[in-house]
Design an enzyme around this catalytic site. Sequence first.
Site, PDB file in Angstrom:
ATOM      1  N   GLY A 243     114.814 -20.718   2.855  1.00 31.11           N
ATOM      2  CA  GLY A 243     115.355 -19.966   3.958  1.00 31.11           C
ATOM      3  C   GLY A 243     116.546 -18.570   3.484  1.00 31.11           C
TER       4      GLY A 243
ATOM      5  N   ARG B 184     117.243 -14.013   4.315  1.00 29.93           N
ATOM      6  CA  ARG B 184     118.005 -13.562   5.556  1.00 29.93           C
ATOM      7  C   ARG B 184     119.339 -14.916   6.062  1.00 29.93           C
ATOM      8  NH1 ARG B 184     113.067 -12.316   6.877  1.00 29.93           N
ATOM      9  NH2 ARG B 184     112.157 -10.572   7.241  1.00 29.93           N
TER      10      ARG B 184
ATOM     11  N   GLY C  47     121.382  -6.888 -11.710  1.00 27.31           N
ATOM     12  CA  GLY C  47     120.343  -6.191 -12.296  1.00 27.31           C
ATOM     13  C   GLY C  47     118.940  -6.889 -11.687  1.00 27.31           C
TER      14      GLY C  47
ATOM     15  N   ASN D  11     118.571 -25.099   2.345  1.00 27.92           N
ATOM     16  CA  ASN D  11     119.777 -23.867   3.219  1.00 27.92           C
ATOM     17  C   ASN D  11     119.102 -23.811   4.573  1.00 27.92           C
ATOM     18  OD1 ASN D  11     121.413 -21.790   4.299  1.00 27.92           O
ATOM     19  ND2 ASN D  11     119.509 -20.920   4.196  1.00 27.92           N
TER      20      ASN D  11
ATOM     21  N   SER E 172     127.215 -28.806   8.450  1.00 26.61           N
ATOM     22  CA  SER E 172     127.609 -27.681   9.043  1.00 26.61           C
ATOM     23  C   SER E 172     128.405 -28.647   9.908  1.00 26.61           C
ATOM     24  CB  SER E 172     126.234 -27.921  10.464  1.00 26.61           C
ATOM     25  OG  SER E 172     127.467 -27.079  11.577  1.00 26.61           O
TER      26      SER E 172
ATOM     27  N   TYR F  61     120.227 -30.814  16.680  1.00 25.69           N
ATOM     28  CA  TYR F  61     120.199 -29.607  14.935  1.00 25.69           C
ATOM     29  C   TYR F  61     122.129 -30.858  14.796  1.00 25.69           C
ATOM     30  CZ  TYR F  61     122.888 -26.554  12.689  1.00 25.69           C
ATOM     31  OH  TYR F  61     123.541 -25.517  12.040  1.00 25.69           O
TER      32      TYR F  61
ATOM     33  N   ALA G 206     120.782 -33.434  13.062  1.00 29.00           N
ATOM     34  CA  ALA G 206     119.910 -33.782  11.783  1.00 29.00           C
ATOM     35  C   ALA G 206     121.199 -33.145  10.755  1.00 29.00           C
ATOM     36  CB  ALA G 206     118.911 -32.631  12.003  1.00 29.00           C
ATOM     37  N   LYS G 207     121.798 -32.866  11.231  1.00 29.80           N
ATOM     38  CA  LYS G 207     122.995 -31.698  10.321  1.00 29.80           C
ATOM     39  C   LYS G 207     124.109 -33.012   9.164  1.00 29.80           C
ATOM     40  CE  LYS G 207     122.061 -27.843   9.377  1.00 29.80           C
ATOM     41  NZ  LYS G 207     121.195 -27.869   7.973  1.00 29.80           N
TER      42      LYS G 207
END
Length: 278
Positions: A16, A19, A52, A88, A141, A154, A157-158
């Site tokens: 992930g 973004r 670079g 992530n 989280s 969610y 799961a975290k």
Amino acid sequence: MALTIDLAGRVAVVTGGTRGVGAGITTTLLAAGAQVIACARRPPDRPLEAAGRTADHAKLDLRDPDAVSTFFRQVRDERGRLDVLVNNAGGTPYRPLAQSTPQQAARAIELNLTTAVTASLAAREVMADQQSGGSIIMIGSVSGSRPSPGTAAYGAAKAGLDHLARSMAVEWAPAIRVNTLVLGMVRTERSHLHYGDEEGLAAVARTVPLGRLATPAEVGEACAFLASDLARYVSGASLLVHGGGERPAFLDAAQTNPQPPADPGFQLPPTSPDPGAT
């Protein structure tokens, strides 16, 4: 002696990583000297560059174990090594659990927990054969350690992700270190979907002791630390990156500044007699 984070010559995979928080992690690892492959089903809107170097993009569906295994073998064959995996990939829309279908809840758990298991197992096959081992970082989280209304699956799961990391840290030691970054609120290009307009973002920021949301780059800096030799004795840890947490709601609900209750087991010592008293 100056302390620096130097990941030169190391190969990192960020799931992930094109973004939001993932892009911040990718560019920070690049800036620290790493070669970075950002895995996502969609490429970044613009090249992710720093110092670079430009991150490579790999189109990968983390829900496909065979594709994940093939990908990590390709990383080993093409790069010669794998030093860092940042799990992530994740996220979920706001939806009260009673309004969710079992399938929707299962998908949230799959994306935020099961895919991390799949990627970590595939990464281990490469890291375990290296003399230098490797570092796996879970992006957790605060939703996994407090009630998470609207994102219950969610949050569950975290919570599992954090426990998974601590178990892996024991099983896969000493070759592989495994840690979790426990994130609070982070300002990304999609923050408005969760917190509203600028006024809403400012109101949310006021609930954080440090007075603002984190930036993706700050999450990346914490990742770079855990991936580096500065953290060579850190494994099985949960690093809180949440700006001090959340201000307790009762402080704002109280009409006056609340005082801590008296401890019934504590008594002041008796006052000594005043020798001048009659």
